[in-house]
Design an enzyme around this catalytic site. Structure first.
Site, PDB file in Angstrom:
ATOM      1  CB  ILE A 432      -5.099   9.948   8.388  1.00 59.79           C
ATOM      2  CG1 ILE A 432      -5.003   9.041   9.614  1.00 59.79           C
ATOM      3  CG2 ILE A 432      -3.874   9.755   7.518  1.00 59.79           C
ATOM      4  CD1 ILE A 432      -3.909   9.396  10.607  1.00 59.79           C
ATOM      5  NE  ARG A 516      -8.958  -0.794  -6.110  1.00 54.30           N
ATOM      6  CZ  ARG A 516      -9.437  -0.421  -4.924  1.00 54.30           C
ATOM      7  NH1 ARG A 516     -10.483  -1.016  -4.399  1.00 54.30           N
ATOM      8  NH2 ARG A 516      -8.871   0.560  -4.270  1.00 54.30           N
ATOM      9  CG  ASP A 600      -0.354  12.030   3.960  1.00 51.60           C
ATOM     10  OD1 ASP A 600      -0.244  12.039   5.198  1.00 51.60           O
ATOM     11  OD2 ASP A 600      -1.403  12.343   3.363  1.00 51.60           O
ATOM     12  CD  GLU A 606       3.909   0.612  -2.008  1.00 47.70           C
ATOM     13  OE1 GLU A 606       4.143   0.892  -3.190  1.00 47.70           O
ATOM     14  OE2 GLU A 606       2.791   0.711  -1.485  1.00 47.70           O
ATOM     15  CD  GLU A 667      -1.786  -1.118   9.568  1.00 49.06           C
ATOM     16  OE1 GLU A 667      -1.177  -1.440   8.557  1.00 49.06           O
ATOM     17  OE2 GLU A 667      -1.832  -1.825  10.583  1.00 49.06           O
ATOM     18  CG  HIS A 696      -8.094  -0.681   5.956  1.00 48.95           C
ATOM     19  ND1 HIS A 696      -7.301  -0.361   7.030  1.00 48.95           N
ATOM     20  CD2 HIS A 696      -7.504  -0.133   4.871  1.00 48.95           C
ATOM     21  CE1 HIS A 696      -6.260   0.328   6.609  1.00 48.95           C
ATOM     22  NE2 HIS A 696      -6.363   0.485   5.306  1.00 48.95           N
TER      23      HIS A 696
HETATM   24  N1  GLN Z   1      -4.003  12.036   3.816  1.00 50.81           N
HETATM   25  C1  GLN Z   1      -4.401  10.880   3.082  1.00 50.81           C
HETATM   26  C2  GLN Z   1      -5.839  10.525   3.458  1.00 50.81           C
HETATM   27  O1  GLN Z   1      -6.212  10.773   4.558  1.00 50.81           O
HETATM   28  C3  GLN Z   1      -3.511   9.702   3.388  1.00 50.81           C
HETATM   29  C4  GLN Z   1      -3.890   8.495   2.584  1.00 50.81           C
HETATM   30  C5  GLN Z   1      -3.009   7.307   2.789  1.00 50.81           C
HETATM   31  O2  GLN Z   1      -2.294   7.210   3.750  1.00 50.81           O
HETATM   32  N2  GLN Z   1      -3.042   6.361   1.902  1.00 50.81           N
HETATM   33  O3  GLN Z   1      -6.572   9.958   2.662  1.00 50.81           O
HETATM   34 ZN    ZN Z   2      -2.525   5.625   5.313  1.00 48.04          ZN
END
Ligand code: GLN
Ligand code: ZN
Length: 755
Positions: A432, A516, A600, A606, A667, A696
């Protein structure tokens, strides 16, 4: 003019210097005791109450504090704690944290309850879990009572603020065929008992928050709401307390008639996000009832324009006796930072336009007092042009036409062209974007920021990291590589830092989940890119391999959604401005030989409006085109990828397809396969990489597991369209597990190719 009353829904509670965060972390490490943590919490509460008292706020909330989140507090208040946590035999506070974080130790091993976004904010709550063992009853030492007493001991009369039964039951998870209705009776008794205790302690009012009333409501939900309050209002009144019903994050069009006929002593409506709130008032507002009018924006960080606020209050006054109007915030101030005073680097010329929580409560009292001098000062501020428009941005915007949002040739044709260019194997493998952000990577960035190393030293280190990262990916046999994102702390902050039009705060933290916090950039002026941002890194990475390396950018909707937006310009225009800036970067990457570019949109889902009927008109109609604007101008052979973090987009699947990317990764490893069904049913045309393992967790997935996941995917998705990748960036992972996991991922793809 009469002196008007003021009210606050909630105050920040992380601590002006994030004291709660640091104390909690120390507590988790066993460095301080529970008592010490509680002392810190107490000081934070007193600080907030004192500020509000000084500002002369008439209705100061208590119980707005939380060690983690207020919905979890409500679960504990009602004893909705799954047995597996109670069986750990921890202290109450430790049990609470076990539910929020999970617990692994001498007393057992339990996972945390799931977390969800709180309405349309970037704040998250722990989803209460109701099962056959659940018996709702009032906790023995109710937190609202404790905090009420604490404030009272400090000489401050507060309004205990509770999350209402309807919202609590509406947001909870149920198992075993149970439903909200089964728990109403017990919940009513618990709230009635609590009211009794609060009244005895000296409370005069309680405020019950029911934000879930701003969702679209079914008939069944409406009758659940009515059922609860037809009883509860009477029970509370029987104790001698007054009760207000507070709503926020939108308007209550589905239940306004009911809401206004239930006998509440006060009703709180949102006049910032509640588009229909004023119209609703026109249909009548009960006499002798206070209207808590949310006119000061609790979510954004700009100063209020008093003239405009007074105009709204004037309109409200046409329908509600002005004596009964209480001037308030639109939602809890939890969603903004503490104070502009903590910003020592921003210039005064910027700071004077900002209002965080402490400034907002002063605005409330200014508005209430109608002080002529304050009005004049405020008017003068808004008389000036806050920012100069950037003429080149304005010109570019005015020239936009349909062609800027339309990529040609159409997807099918591009796919053929790209197939010839890239000659990728079936089930191409990729990641990613980010690779582990090890301590040395962070130290390098920090040293450069502090000025203790030169730009050249900083870059040299990153080039070394990139070279290693490329070599590793080649060794692993991945097909489409990435540079690793070692130069980035955060996917939005990085671009904000490198674009004109953003400002950055030093201490403007807001809570995201638990303790956080995030420090969102502020869109200050017209956004513009004055120089390439990522090209140097991408070109360097590409020079190290013959395989394609993806350029890596963040999309306009995500940048906007994770920033504090302007209010003088529409979100649509801001998204277009950012879109144009990122488009410049896309075209520069392409010009410099980067053949695959990932944009991205992690946060696209959201800000989807809370009401389905608003999804398109208020959001998707500009958000999806803003993404297309970024890539519409690239050559047919340039492959555009995008990535989204949440797979909960089954219901907007057509819109995701309309982003017109060539490939989307997302995801999927933790969710069920519902999304794959949606992909199949909607005839989704974008190629897809549903994440085959969960990044995660440090767990290394086995080859079999990944093959298994892939089988499930190809049962629903055309094989030709399937990519193989983890479900998100690897930056939070360690190097060892990353290498092991990716090795298995590549092997799984190879196995599938042989089948
Ligand atoms: N390109 C970003 C990474 O790999 C994407 C992060 C994300 O989706 N929150 O960290
Ligand atoms: Zn992500």
């Amino acid at each position: 003019m009469t002196l008007r009353k003021t009210s606050v829904i909630g105050f920040p509670r992380i601590g002006k210097n994030r004291e709660l965060k640091f104390a909690s972390e120390k507590f988790f490490k066993g460095e301080i005791s529970e008592e010490e943590l509680k002392k810190t919490a107490s000081a934070i509460r007193l600080y907030g109450w004192e500020k509000q008292r000084k500002a002369g706020i008439s209705f100061i909330p208590s119980n707005d504090f939380s060690f983690y989140d207020n919905l979890l507090d409500t679960a504990f208040l009602l004893s909705v704690i799954p047995d597996r946590y109670k069986q750990l035999n921890l202290s109450e506070l430790e049990t609470y944290f076990a539910v929020a974080h999970g617990y692994q130790g001498a007393k057992g091993d339990v996972r945390a309850l799931p977390m969800k976004k709180w309405f349309n904010t970037n704040y998250h709550y722990i989803v209460p879990s109701i099962d056959g063992q659940t018996k709702i009853q009032l906790a023995s030492n109710p937190k609202p009572l404790f905090e009420y007493n604490e404030a009272k001991a400090a000489g401050i009369q507060t309004v205990p603020s509770l999350i209402g039964i309807y919202t609590f039951l509406r947001l909870s998870n149920y198992s075993g065929g149970l439903k909200a209705e089964d728990f109403v009776e017990d919940a009513l008794n618990a709230y009635a008992q609590l009211a009794e205790q609060l009244r005895k302690a000296g409370a005069e009012w309680i405020s019950i928050a029911e934000p879930a009333l701003v969702f679209d409501m079914s008939e069944q939900e409406k009758s659940l709401f009515k059922k609860i309050y037809a009883t509860l209002v009477g029970k509370v009144h029987a104790t001698g307390l007054k009760v207000s019903l507070q709503t926020y994050f939108g308007d209550v069009r589905d239940v306004y008639a009911e809401l206004t006929s239930l006998g509440f002593d006060g009703i709180g409506l949102d006049f910032i996000e509640g588009k229909k709130s004023l119209d609703l008032l026109k249909s009548g507002f009960p006499k002798n009832t206070l209207l808590f009018a949310g006119v000061v924006n609790g979510k954004n960080i700009w100063r209020s324009e008093y003239e405009k606020k007074n105009a709204i209050l004037g309109k409200i006054g046409e329908y509600v006796d002005p004596q009964n109007i209480v001037i308030g915030t639109s939602c809890s101030l939890l969603h903004v930072p503490y104070t502009v005073d903590s910003e020592n680097i921003l210039s005064e010329s910027i700071k004077k336009y900002l209002a965080f929580a402490e400034e907002k409560i002063v605005e409330l009292s200014d508005l209430a007092s109608q002080d002529e001098e304050k009005r004049k000062q405020n008017k003068a501020l808004f008389g000036e042009e806050r920012v100069q428009k950037n003429s080149s941005v304005q010109q570019a915007l005015s020239k936009l036409s349909e062609a800027d949002f339309t990529r040609l040739p159409e997807r099918g044709e591009r796919k053929k062209i790209q197939k010839d260019v890239f000659k990728l194997p079936p089930y191409p493998t990729t990641t990613i974007g980010s690779f582990p952000q090890t301590a040395d990577v962070r130290a390098n960035r920090a040293a450069f920021k502090k000025g203790s190393i030169s730009a050249e030293q900083y870059k040299e280190f990153n080039r070394k990291k990139i070279s290693e990262c490329i070599a590793l990916q080649e060794r692993l046999g991945l097909d489409v590589l990435v540079h690793g994102e070692f130069e980035r702390n955060d996917m939005v902050e990085y671009f904000g830092n490198n674009l004109d039009g953003f400002i950055f705060t030093q201490n403007a933290w807001v809570q995201s989940y638990g303790t956080r916090c995030v420090k969102p950039p502020v869109v200050w002026g017209d956004v513009h890119r004055s120089a390439p941002i990522t090209v140097e890194w991408s070109v360097f990475a590409q020079s190290k391999t013959n395989k394609p390396v993806k350029g890596m950018l963040t999309g306009p909707v995500t940048i906007l959604n994770w920033s504090f937006p302007r209010e003088d310009v529409s979100l649509k225009e801001q998204a277009q401005q950012i879109g144009l800036a990122i488009r410049d970067e896309v075209l520069d990457l392409e010009k410099n030989g980067i053949k695959i570019i990932q944009i991205d949109e992690a946060a696209l889902r959201e800000k989807l409006p809370l009401r389905k009927s608003d999804w398109h008109s208020e959001y998707l109609d500009w958000a999806i085109p803003a993404f297309r604007l970024v890539h519409a101008k690239v050559k047919p052979e340039t492959q555009i990828h995008t990535h989204m973090c949440y797979s909960e987009f089954g219901d907007i699947i057509k819109d995701i397809d309309a982003m017109d990317a060539d490939v989307i990764t997302f995801e999927a490893s933790r969710s069920d396969l519902k999304l794959l069904d949606a992909i199949k049913e909607s005839n989704f045309r974008t190629q897809v990489g549903p994440g085959v393992y969960d990044i995660h967790s440090p767990r290394v997935p086995s080859v079999e597991e990944i093959v298994d996941a892939l089988h499930k995917i190809i049962a629903k998705v055309d094989k030709e369209n399937v990519w193989v990748n983890p479900d998100c960036g690897l930056k939070t992972r360690g190097e060892t597990e990353t290498t092991a996991s990716l090795k298995n991922l590549v092997e799984a793809a190879e196995r599938l190719r042989k089948e």
